[in-house]
Motif scaffolding. Structure first.
Motif, short mmCIF file in Angstrom:
data_model
loop_
_atom_site.label_atom_id
_atom_site.label_comp_id
_atom_site.label_asym_id
_atom_site.label_seq_id
_atom_site.Cartn_x
_atom_site.Cartn_y
_atom_site.Cartn_z
N GLY A 282 -39.56 -45.38 -22.06
CA GLY A 282 -41.29 -44.83 -23.04
C GLY A 282 -41.75 -46.79 -22.10
N PHE A 283 -40.99 -47.63 -22.27
CA PHE A 283 -40.91 -48.98 -22.03
C PHE A 283 -40.18 -50.03 -21.64
CE2 PHE A 283 -41.89 -53.27 -23.24
CZ PHE A 283 -43.07 -53.60 -22.68
N GLY A 284 -39.24 -49.69 -22.32
CA GLY A 284 -37.88 -50.64 -21.97
C GLY A 284 -37.86 -51.41 -22.28
N ALA A 299 -30.42 -52.33 -13.81
CA ALA A 299 -31.13 -51.27 -14.25
C ALA A 299 -31.08 -50.16 -13.75
CB ALA A 299 -32.11 -52.04 -15.08
N HIS A 300 -31.29 -49.37 -14.38
CA HIS A 300 -31.21 -47.73 -13.54
C HIS A 300 -32.94 -47.75 -13.11
CE1 HIS A 300 -31.04 -43.56 -11.89
NE2 HIS A 300 -31.26 -42.70 -12.94
N PRO A 301 -33.33 -46.90 -11.94
CA PRO A 301 -34.48 -46.68 -11.62
C PRO A 301 -35.50 -46.40 -12.56
CG PRO A 301 -32.94 -45.99 -9.91
CD PRO A 301 -32.20 -46.59 -10.65
N PHE A 305 -38.56 -48.79 -15.77
CA PHE A 305 -37.44 -50.07 -15.31
C PHE A 305 -37.49 -50.38 -13.97
CE2 PHE A 305 -33.57 -49.14 -18.21
CZ PHE A 305 -34.51 -50.15 -18.96
N ALA A 306 -38.17 -49.03 -12.94
CA ALA A 306 -39.06 -49.61 -11.71
C ALA A 306 -40.83 -50.44 -11.59
CB ALA A 306 -39.19 -48.32 -11.05
N CYS A 307 -40.83 -50.30 -12.44
CA CYS A 307 -42.49 -50.49 -12.75
C CYS A 307 -42.00 -52.80 -12.61
CB CYS A 307 -42.88 -50.23 -13.75
SG CYS A 307 -44.56 -51.13 -13.72
N PHE A 308 -40.75 -52.83 -14.23
CA PHE A 308 -40.81 -54.07 -14.41
C PHE A 308 -40.36 -54.27 -13.13
CE2 PHE A 308 -39.72 -53.16 -18.79
CZ PHE A 308 -41.04 -53.09 -19.13
N GLY A 309 -39.57 -53.70 -11.91
CA GLY A 309 -38.88 -54.03 -11.03
C GLY A 309 -39.92 -54.79 -10.35
N GLU A 310 -41.00 -54.22 -10.04
CA GLU A 310 -41.61 -54.28 -9.20
C GLU A 310 -43.23 -55.58 -9.43
OE1 GLU A 310 -44.88 -51.39 -9.13
OE2 GLU A 310 -43.87 -49.49 -8.07
N SER A 314 -35.55 -60.49 -10.68
CA SER A 314 -34.77 -61.09 -10.43
C SER A 314 -34.07 -59.78 -11.18
CB SER A 314 -34.80 -61.70 -12.06
OG SER A 314 -34.99 -62.08 -13.48
N ILE A 315 -34.68 -58.92 -11.20
CA ILE A 315 -34.23 -57.67 -11.42
C ILE A 315 -33.96 -56.55 -10.90
CG2 ILE A 315 -34.47 -55.01 -12.30
CD1 ILE A 315 -36.84 -56.45 -14.23
N THR A 316 -32.56 -56.28 -10.73
CA THR A 316 -31.61 -55.08 -9.58
C THR A 316 -31.49 -53.64 -9.89
OG1 THR A 316 -30.04 -57.25 -8.79
CG2 THR A 316 -29.21 -54.77 -8.78
N LEU A 317 -32.62 -52.89 -9.26
CA LEU A 317 -31.94 -51.25 -9.88
C LEU A 317 -30.99 -50.57 -8.63
CD1 LEU A 317 -35.73 -51.31 -9.44
CD2 LEU A 317 -34.78 -51.32 -12.21
N THR A 318 -30.91 -49.75 -9.59
CA THR A 318 -29.40 -49.64 -9.02
C THR A 318 -29.21 -47.78 -9.24
OG1 THR A 318 -27.23 -49.27 -8.29
CG2 THR A 318 -27.93 -50.31 -9.87
N ASP A 319 -28.72 -47.23 -8.40
CA ASP A 319 -28.76 -46.27 -9.72
C ASP A 319 -27.46 -45.53 -9.80
OD1 ASP A 319 -29.08 -43.13 -10.22
OD2 ASP A 319 -28.61 -42.20 -7.49
#
Length: 381
Positions: A282-284, A299-301, A305-310, A314-319
């Protein structure tokens, strides 16, 4: 923010609260503390049993960490617990703040003609945390949820993804207020030197996909450690322990149950990376806490988390459904940390401070009250 001339009587309604620990509970507790510090009268009504310990009944009234808590009985499933006695606890509440979309959300909406209290709801991800019963959830959202939401003076989304979800069914529009985070709790706690040590933080639930973290650990191989810190929810500690043993990860993965803040700080101090395979948030909250601690997130996108990544490079998004790909992303993040390409603690997290978030909520309450005053006056006339 200066205190309003007339302090508000605020009633928070939430299905699980202290002493239970989780993202939703922490958000409500921190908001209540900050509002009390600002001079408002704050109470919390919650259920009298923790879903993780259904046979233990908690005190009906208690004061914990400066918060007045009133607990009520319930029947039915933890997914939709029925607790109609909540209406006996309205007292002199100026505003009712419901946390999450559940029985309380629907019940207060249905009873609005009788209690007539101005109401605010924080969506907290709705009820789409897992794909289970997806068709039924979609029908409920398009029917009862769409009807209930109209009874609320303000609908607050804690993330842009929640705003996109609730915007189409909310006639007056959705207000986005990101959840606050206690940025001092774990500030700078991460290991001062890079370690091949990962930490994940949160309740043990199916949507967190801890199974995928374990598969990734298998792929990472020797030399890496994972600490899983949290409380059981719909995944038991026994089930996790069994899976760790089955995968041969006993020496590299450890469970840590129900730790207090100092103990969690100690674990963070032995770690360099935060990992989460969660499919839905819901937020993260845990990810922002990790950033404040100086951990590097992988973190998983999911939408949150994808919004935080934008906003936080320093956040890496990966499946994490792809264990080899997730393992490669973790190695890459560690290499960037070790080389100095990522500087821990360099992110600006000021928008998540509770002082700012609490001020925005009080402004939302006051706007809700202003909208209802003419109706009250007309009714009285």
């Amino acid at each position: 923010m200066t205190n309003p001339a007339a302090p508000l009587s605020i009633l928070h309604v939430i299905r699980q609260f202290l002493p239970n620990r989780g993202g939703l509970e922490d958000v409500a507790a921190n908001l209540a503390r900050e509002q009390a510090r600002l001079g408002h009268r704050v109470r919390v009504v919650t259920l009298d049993r923790l879903f993780s310990e259904p046979d233990r009944r908690l005190p009906a009234r208690e004061r914990l960490e400066s918060i007045d808590i009133e607990r009520i009985p319930y029947v039915g499933s933890s997914r939709y617990p029925l607790a109609p006695s909540v209406f006996r606890h309205l007292d002199d509440a100026d505003i009712v703040h419901v946390h999450a979309i559940d029985f309380f959300f629907d019940a207060f909406a249905l009873a609005k003609p009788f209690h007539r209290r101005p109401m605010v709801v924080t969506t907290q991800g709705g009820f789409f945390h897992t794909p289970a019963h997806a068709r039924l959830k979609a029908l409920w959202f398009a029917g009862p949820t769409r009807v209930s939401v109209r009874a609320y003076e303000a609908v607050v989304a804690c993330s842009e993804s929640d705003a996109r979800l609730f915007g189409p069914i909310t006639p007056g529009g959705v207000t986005v207020i990101p959840n606050g985070v206690d940025l001092d709790k774990f500030a700078g706690a991460a290991s001062p030197e890079p370690r091949r040590a990962l930490l994940t933080l949160g309740r043990f639930s199916h949507n967190k996909r801890l199974d995928r973290l374990l598969a990734t650990m298998q792929t990472l191989g020797p030399g890496w450690r994972l600490r899983i810190c949290g409380v059981p929810y719909d995944v038991s500690a026994e089930a996790l322990t069994g899976e760790i043993d089955r995968l041969g990860l006993t020496g590299s993965v450890t469970l840590h149950l129900g730790l207090d803040v100092p103990a969690i700080r100690d674990l963070i101090g032995q770690s360099s990376l935060f990992v989460s395979a969660s499919e839905y948030e819901g937020f993260g909250l845990a990810l922002i806490e990790a950033l404040s601690a100086g951990l590097i997130p992988v973190a998983h996108p999911n939408d949150a988390f994808a919004c935080f990544g934008e906003h936080h490079p320093s956040i890496t998004l990966t499946d994490f459904a792809d264990a080899p790909g997730a393992a490669a992303a973790i190695r890459g993040a560690y290499d960037r940390l070790e080389s100095g390409a990522i500087v821990p603690g360099a992110e600006d997290l000021s928008e998540y401070r509770w002082s700012s978030v609490a001020a925005r909520y009080v402004a939302t309450y006051e706007a809700a009250l202003a909208r209802t005053r003419p109706v009250v006056a007309a009714t009285a006339a």
